[in-house]
Design a protein around this motif. Structure first.
Motif, PDB file in Angstrom:
ATOM      1  N   THR A  57      65.118  62.352  37.622  1.00 36.00           N
ATOM      2  CA  THR A  57      64.013  61.394  37.507  1.00 36.00           C
ATOM      3  C   THR A  57      62.711  62.025  37.974  1.00 36.00           C
ATOM      4  O   THR A  57      61.665  61.886  37.336  1.00 36.00           O
ATOM      5  N   LEU A  58      62.770  62.742  39.087  1.00 34.15           N
ATOM      6  CA  LEU A  58      61.585  63.415  39.612  1.00 34.15           C
ATOM      7  C   LEU A  58      61.060  64.438  38.613  1.00 34.15           C
ATOM      8  O   LEU A  58      59.846  64.562  38.410  1.00 34.15           O
ATOM      9  N   GLU A  59      61.970  65.164  37.966  1.00 34.49           N
ATOM     10  CA  GLU A  59      61.556  66.164  36.981  1.00 34.49           C
ATOM     11  C   GLU A  59      60.782  65.515  35.833  1.00 34.49           C
ATOM     12  O   GLU A  59      59.746  66.036  35.387  1.00 34.49           O
ATOM     13  N   MET A  60      61.253  64.363  35.378  1.00 33.34           N
ATOM     14  CA  MET A  60      60.556  63.654  34.302  1.00 33.34           C
ATOM     15  C   MET A  60      59.200  63.124  34.763  1.00 33.34           C
ATOM     16  O   MET A  60      58.201  63.218  34.034  1.00 33.34           O
ATOM     17  N   VAL A  61      59.151  62.584  35.965  1.00 28.85           N
ATOM     18  CA  VAL A  61      57.900  62.038  36.492  1.00 28.85           C
ATOM     19  C   VAL A  61      56.864  63.141  36.654  1.00 28.85           C
ATOM     20  O   VAL A  61      55.695  62.980  36.271  1.00 28.85           O
ATOM     21  N   VAL A  62      57.281  64.268  37.197  1.00 32.73           N
ATOM     22  CA  VAL A  62      56.364  65.398  37.376  1.00 32.73           C
ATOM     23  C   VAL A  62      55.842  65.875  36.023  1.00 32.73           C
ATOM     24  O   VAL A  62      54.637  66.125  35.850  1.00 32.73           O
TER      25      VAL A  62
END
Length: 298
Positions: A74-79
């Motif tokens: 999820t963090l990878e997508m948000v970044v």
């Protein structure tokens, strides 16, 4: 002339059918393409909902995946979305229902006093099938990720990040959780209990209790239209907020309004909240002994 927003659907399942039906009810929205691992299913779905394009894979619609099984992804997508200034929003459709906004408004106005306790559940019976989406860990199986995210969402929306989490799960032979109960503890005195199951039919209700009363969300609360305010032993208010379609239209409207305003994320369902959801879900999995070794297969 109004701008037309073209939508793509990845995975033509039951929820996708409801979403496609909702699109037809929203002005300036149209289903443009459908992607599936089975091109015949994509073709059939596209024909039924009048989408001009269909594909036998997901990548043809979008390079990014839906919200995933863990915080890291999820963090990878948000970044990536923030770096590229691209709109991204988790499709938590319950967030946009009128009854949820009314619940938040009542709490903010102090209708039930200071918050103390929240209880919410979502459970149904699914026959065991090791290869099904619900029981296969490689497909993101288990009750927590399938329906547990709804009561967890409600607790985090209303109470925020907990200070301590304890959880318990009954695992199926595949390692997917049949039933999970998570207890959220807050140092300010609040507590929440969230339950999910694919092995038992639960009430599918929710209650938020404060020092002066309780808000009760009628079943099925995650797509509900009615709430009650109870003080002591008396129902003091009953509020009904029906909607005309299936409820998915509200998140469609939110996305299109955000795009019209050139927002890169929703103010109602911001990416920081999605990161909170995924991090707490990770902790629930950890303390309950639920292990996802792989991302869901495409």
């Amino acid at each position: 002339m109004n701008k037309i927003y073209k939508w793509g659907i990845i995975g033509p399942g039951k929820i996708a059918q409801k979403f496609a039906a909702a699109l037809a009810a929203v002005p300036d929205a149209t289903l443009h393409a459908v992607g599936s691992r089975d091109i015949n299913k994509a073709r059939q779905f596209a024909g039924e909902y009048k989408a001009p394009f269909f594909y036998g894979n997901y990548e043809a619609i979008a390079a990014e995946k839906p919200m995933s099984v863990n915080y890291a992804s999820t963090l990878e997508m948000v970044v990536a979305a923030r770096q590229n200034k691209t709109f991204l929003m988790e499709a938590m459709w319950t967030r946009f229902l009128p009854i949820i906004d009314k619940t938040l408004d009542l709490i903010k106005k102090g209708e039930i006093g200071a918050l103390k306790y929240l209880r919410a559940d979502f459970g149904f019976v699914a026959p065991f099938d090791a290869n099904s989406r619900l029981y296969n860990l490689q497909l993101g199986g288990g009750s927590l990720l399938d329906v547990g995210v709804y009561p967890l969402f409600l607790a985090l929306l209303i109470m925020g990040r907990p200070d301590e989490i304890k959880s318990f799960a009954r695992l199926a032979a595949t390692g997917a959780d049949e039933t999970t109960n998570a207890l959220l503890y807050y140092k300010n005195g609040m507590m929440a209990s969230v339950l999910s199951s694919i092995a038992a039919q639960t009430p599918i209700t929710a209650e938020i209790t404060g020092t002066e009363g309780t808000i009760i969300l009628d079943r099925p609360w995650y797509k509900g239209t009615v709430l009650h305010v109870r003080k002591k032993d008396t129902i003091t208010q009953t509020i009904s907020l029906p909607y005309g379609d299936n409820g998915f239209e509200f998140q469609v409207q939110e996305v299109q309004q955000c795009l019209q305003k050139r927002f890169t994320e929703s103010l109602l369902m911001p990416l920081d909240f999605s990161l909170l959801m995924s991090s707490v879900t990770d902790e629930v999995c950890k303390t309950a002994g639920i292990t996802y070794k792989l991302q869901p297969a495409l």
